[in-house]
Design an enzyme around this catalytic site. Sequence first.
Site, mmCIF file in Angstrom:
data_model
loop_
_atom_site.group_PDB
_atom_site.id
_atom_site.type_symbol
_atom_site.label_atom_id
_atom_site.label_comp_id
_atom_site.label_asym_id
_atom_site.label_seq_id
_atom_site.Cartn_x
_atom_site.Cartn_y
_atom_site.Cartn_z
ATOM 1 N N LYS A 41 6.601 -17.825 6.711
ATOM 2 C CA LYS A 41 7.179 -16.275 6.843
ATOM 3 C C LYS A 41 6.281 -15.517 6.497
ATOM 4 O O LYS A 41 5.004 -15.003 6.201
ATOM 5 C CB LYS A 41 8.389 -16.564 4.972
ATOM 6 N N TYR A 267 -5.888 14.279 -4.284
ATOM 7 C CA TYR A 267 -5.182 15.132 -4.805
ATOM 8 C C TYR A 267 -5.414 14.792 -6.018
ATOM 9 O O TYR A 267 -5.218 13.562 -6.490
ATOM 10 C CB TYR A 267 -3.507 13.987 -4.748
#
Length: 374
Positions: A41, A267
């Site tokens: 999956k 930042y």
Amino acid sequence: MTVLAARSHARPTVHVDLAAVAANTRVFAALVPGALMAVVKADGFGHGAEAVARTALANGASWLGVTSLDEAFALRETGLRAPVLSWLNPVDADFDAAILAGIDVAVPSEAHLRAVVAAGLGAHAAVRVHLHLDVGMSRDGAPPAQWDQLCLAAAAAQRAGAVQVVGVMGHLGHADVPGHPANATSRSVFGWGLGVARSVGLRPPLRHLAATAATLTDRAAHHNLSRVGAGLIGIDPSRSTRLSPALSLSAPVVGVRRVPAGATVGYGGAWQAERESTLALLPLGYADGVPRAASGRAEVLLRGRRRLVVGLVSMDQVVVDLGDDHVELGEVATIFGPGHQGEPTAAEWALWAGTIEHEIVTGIGPRVIRSVVR
Ligand SMILES: *Cc1c(COP(=O)(O)O)cnc(C)c1O
């Protein structure tokens, strides 16, 4: 302050080592008393569903497991013919197409059973179903209080020729903690569920409860099919067994600069240079799977040494502190790998980010180049 422009053709790349997948598969194939299902999956846990599936099938797995029917159809489209089970679908999923593609489906409720029966009657074919019992996670699968009814309805549907009950499945919520009392409870709920199925005349040939951790640590949970995903790509949630991590992530240096003491990075200026330092820029960030939550703790391997990732991880870039060491543009940093060269592992990244390895390896973004090593 020197600023060098980036000129590198190398790009952030994720390397999938199929020899590791093969070796891991053989570990599980040797352990299981019955059949081994390779759970592929989420694109084979971020490693490539087809490549992991083919490697696992060539090394002892005989089944494939996925979550959605779409994932199952994608496997069939690659030409894979092995038995495939899909276990989580909405009631209006395309069960007609599942019949045509020869895909087994898990049935967690009477509503799902009705939808599957309608498809089977329409196609004049018995849909191969695995009844899914919730053994304690309150997640997927039928709650024990609804199990008798589900089994009765499935037995009736089987007599009508609309379904063939080929399996009963459950899933453990505490298998990563061997010996946790919830494991014994869940095993007994599963045993009870098998008894109920028998009592209404069902004889499901496949009984499966164990995933990676229980396959490695809990023989009582084995039954005759094991659904193993994480273990194939080198993750052992129980930390009981040495497996081979199959994924590495690397990125080239695209910028180098010398900054004075006091310079801040990124930042918010979350990191400040205590002294003059050389900083290297790598062109990948949280959109590529480098978790922002690991900012301030994470390291990469560059020029043979661990280097701290400084400042906040941005969407597209991270900055690495080299102190007084030199680095050339285009040199490659290893973000994570199996650890053989001293690079961080996905497990370390998970620790830094406050998550689990599964989230690190399944989180690699679509911009990252994929390189499969056979
Ligand atoms: C993901 C999943 C598995 C595989 O679990 P691993 O721990 O990765 O081996 C097995 N069964 C179900 C129902 C799953 O969702």
